[in-house]
Design an enzyme around this catalytic site. Sequence first.
Site, PDB file in Angstrom:
ATOM      1  N   HIS A 136       4.835   1.627  11.208  1.00 52.59           N
ATOM      2  CA  HIS A 136       3.628   0.797  11.126  1.00 52.59           C
ATOM      3  C   HIS A 136       3.420   0.209  12.514  1.00 52.59           C
ATOM      4  O   HIS A 136       3.925  -0.882  12.828  1.00 52.59           O
ATOM      5  CB  HIS A 136       3.780  -0.301  10.076  1.00 52.59           C
ATOM      6  CG  HIS A 136       3.952   0.216   8.678  1.00 52.59           C
ATOM      7  ND1 HIS A 136       2.890   0.595   7.895  1.00 52.59           N
ATOM      8  CD2 HIS A 136       5.077   0.428   7.946  1.00 52.59           C
ATOM      9  CE1 HIS A 136       3.351   1.010   6.723  1.00 52.59           C
ATOM     10  NE2 HIS A 136       4.670   0.920   6.730  1.00 52.59           N
ATOM     11  N   HIS A 162       4.715   6.088  -0.956  1.00 46.04           N
ATOM     12  CA  HIS A 162       5.707   5.003  -0.942  1.00 46.04           C
ATOM     13  C   HIS A 162       6.306   4.932  -2.341  1.00 46.04           C
ATOM     14  O   HIS A 162       5.586   4.683  -3.314  1.00 46.04           O
ATOM     15  CB  HIS A 162       5.007   3.691  -0.575  1.00 46.04           C
ATOM     16  CG  HIS A 162       5.754   2.460  -0.977  1.00 46.04           C
ATOM     17  ND1 HIS A 162       6.450   1.673  -0.081  1.00 46.04           N
ATOM     18  CD2 HIS A 162       5.902   1.857  -2.190  1.00 46.04           C
ATOM     19  CE1 HIS A 162       6.991   0.653  -0.720  1.00 46.04           C
ATOM     20  NE2 HIS A 162       6.677   0.739  -2.004  1.00 46.04           N
ATOM     21  N   LYS A 169      -1.900   7.774   2.366  1.00 47.88           N
ATOM     22  CA  LYS A 169      -0.717   7.012   1.944  1.00 47.88           C
ATOM     23  C   LYS A 169      -1.050   6.318   0.630  1.00 47.88           C
ATOM     24  O   LYS A 169      -2.085   5.658   0.504  1.00 47.88           O
ATOM     25  CB  LYS A 169      -0.381   5.977   3.018  1.00 47.88           C
ATOM     26  CG  LYS A 169       0.621   4.891   2.600  1.00 47.88           C
ATOM     27  CD  LYS A 169       2.047   5.385   2.635  1.00 47.88           C
ATOM     28  CE  LYS A 169       3.030   4.253   2.332  1.00 47.88           C
ATOM     29  NZ  LYS A 169       3.079   3.205   3.363  1.00 47.88           N
ATOM     30  N   ASP A 209      10.312   3.014   9.132  1.00 50.53           N
ATOM     31  CA  ASP A 209       9.557   1.823   8.724  1.00 50.53           C
ATOM     32  C   ASP A 209       9.532   0.772   9.822  1.00 50.53           C
ATOM     33  O   ASP A 209       9.384  -0.424   9.543  1.00 50.53           O
ATOM     34  CB  ASP A 209      10.101   1.215   7.432  1.00 50.53           C
ATOM     35  CG  ASP A 209       8.994   0.844   6.444  1.00 50.53           C
ATOM     36  OD1 ASP A 209       7.811   0.908   6.827  1.00 50.53           O
ATOM     37  OD2 ASP A 209       9.312   0.500   5.287  1.00 50.53           O
ATOM     38  N   HIS A 220      11.028   6.536   1.272  1.00 45.72           N
ATOM     39  CA  HIS A 220      12.090   5.624   0.822  1.00 45.72           C
ATOM     40  C   HIS A 220      13.013   6.303  -0.204  1.00 45.72           C
ATOM     41  O   HIS A 220      14.176   6.472   0.053  1.00 45.72           O
ATOM     42  CB  HIS A 220      11.544   4.305   0.268  1.00 45.72           C
ATOM     43  CG  HIS A 220      10.486   3.691   1.099  1.00 45.72           C
ATOM     44  ND1 HIS A 220      10.664   3.382   2.439  1.00 45.72           N
ATOM     45  CD2 HIS A 220       9.195   3.326   0.816  1.00 45.72           C
ATOM     46  CE1 HIS A 220       9.559   2.857   2.932  1.00 45.72           C
ATOM     47  NE2 HIS A 220       8.653   2.821   1.976  1.00 45.72           N
ATOM     48  N   HIS A 244       7.569   7.731   9.685  1.00 50.29           N
ATOM     49  CA  HIS A 244       7.142   6.549   8.917  1.00 50.29           C
ATOM     50  C   HIS A 244       7.278   5.298   9.772  1.00 50.29           C
ATOM     51  O   HIS A 244       8.359   4.695   9.880  1.00 50.29           O
ATOM     52  CB  HIS A 244       7.986   6.400   7.647  1.00 50.29           C
ATOM     53  CG  HIS A 244       7.439   5.399   6.672  1.00 50.29           C
ATOM     54  ND1 HIS A 244       7.082   5.723   5.383  1.00 50.29           N
ATOM     55  CD2 HIS A 244       7.180   4.061   6.792  1.00 50.29           C
ATOM     56  CE1 HIS A 244       6.641   4.648   4.756  1.00 50.29           C
ATOM     57  NE2 HIS A 244       6.695   3.612   5.595  1.00 50.29           N
TER      58      HIS A 244
END
Length: 417
Positions: A72, A234, A192, A326, A254, A70
């Site tokens: 970005h 998410h 996602k 993240d 998460h 995970h």
Amino acid sequence: MIKMPYSLIHNGTLIDGTGKPPIRNAAVLIRNKQIISAGPKNSIKLPETSKMKMIDANDGFILPGFVDAHVHIMANGFHREDIIYKPLSLYFYNAIENMRLTINAGVTTVRDAGLADAGVKMAIEQGLILGPRIQISVTPLSITGGHFDLWLNSGYDIKTSYPGYPDSICDGLEEVRKKVREVLRAGAEVIKVMVTGGVMSVNDGPESTQFTVEELKVIVKEAEYKDGIKVMAHAHGVQGMKNALKAGVHSIEHGTYLDEEAIHMMLENKTYLVPTLLVNKNNMERAKRGEVREWEVESALTVFDIQKENIKKAYRAGVTIALGTDCGVLSHGRNLEELSLLQDIGMTPDEAIVAGTKTGAECLGWQDKVGTVEEGKFADIVISKTNPLEDIKSLGNPDNIVMVIKDGTIVKDMRET
């Protein structure tokens, strides 16, 4: 970068990512991009060739390239004002540095949870830029007013829009079906979906439930039509999480407000959990220093401790956990700091390493390619100068990762010679 026909990594201890005991005085034989054999050095049958590159691990520890499920890779903090002021092209140039930091940290494979498009993946594969092997989701799906809706109360919509990057907003069964098709058309290898609000959101909170069970079932089914594409959700709030689990998502990202029922559902469905503990710990620390915005303070101060306790329960119950960070919300290159947080929830160092290698590869569906140092896998290997079984936290410092090999090519070498 150094090209290698045959290479032999030797003089190190092998921790192969399978969970098996470490092998001292180990060696790994590589041909081009592939691992030919790995194990005790005296068990390796060497080819009859003079073209053999010898790579001395200097009594270090040989591990698989890590998998971060995970990230970005295109983001540097998710500040809404950046979207207003920064040219689109700057995000792509920043991503080059983000990917360099990621691979230097020992992460050779990532699952991008939103923003990286097909062109980023192609640039890596064609060798135009250095980066980890990447699985892309392109655009996260969001309801109107949801976690990835960037409409402001002023009436302005600051969403990013360009050819090859579909809009994320969809509502109702037909819209979500079409949106999945659009994102798959754009090259997504995983879908996602935002099933709850976010910790640092302006217009919603982490426990806000988004998408109905019926909408989520359409998303999962439509993705499966396309070569069995999986859905990552998410999910902070427990009701949104349960809705996603009822719909059959592949992974929960998460998992902050997990409860016993959700844990039971995850076990029944064999759902992966990608906790991203590091980002919530980082948010808490920033809030204590007064570095977050007014609407973020309350969630940032409370969420990490809640999440940590709930992830402990999931681990003890036997939920399959893969490492994710993240990064992009927090600074890139910090990926392996997550390992010590996995230890904090009860994992042994070896279990944490497996979560960041073998299990991560399985979560991505790439277990036949990466995740362990075994015959037939891509030669993605890192060498640590510290013993992670004695000090798992040491891997979180990229300076301790003295070598990184991706696809059989040395992309980082800090060994003392």
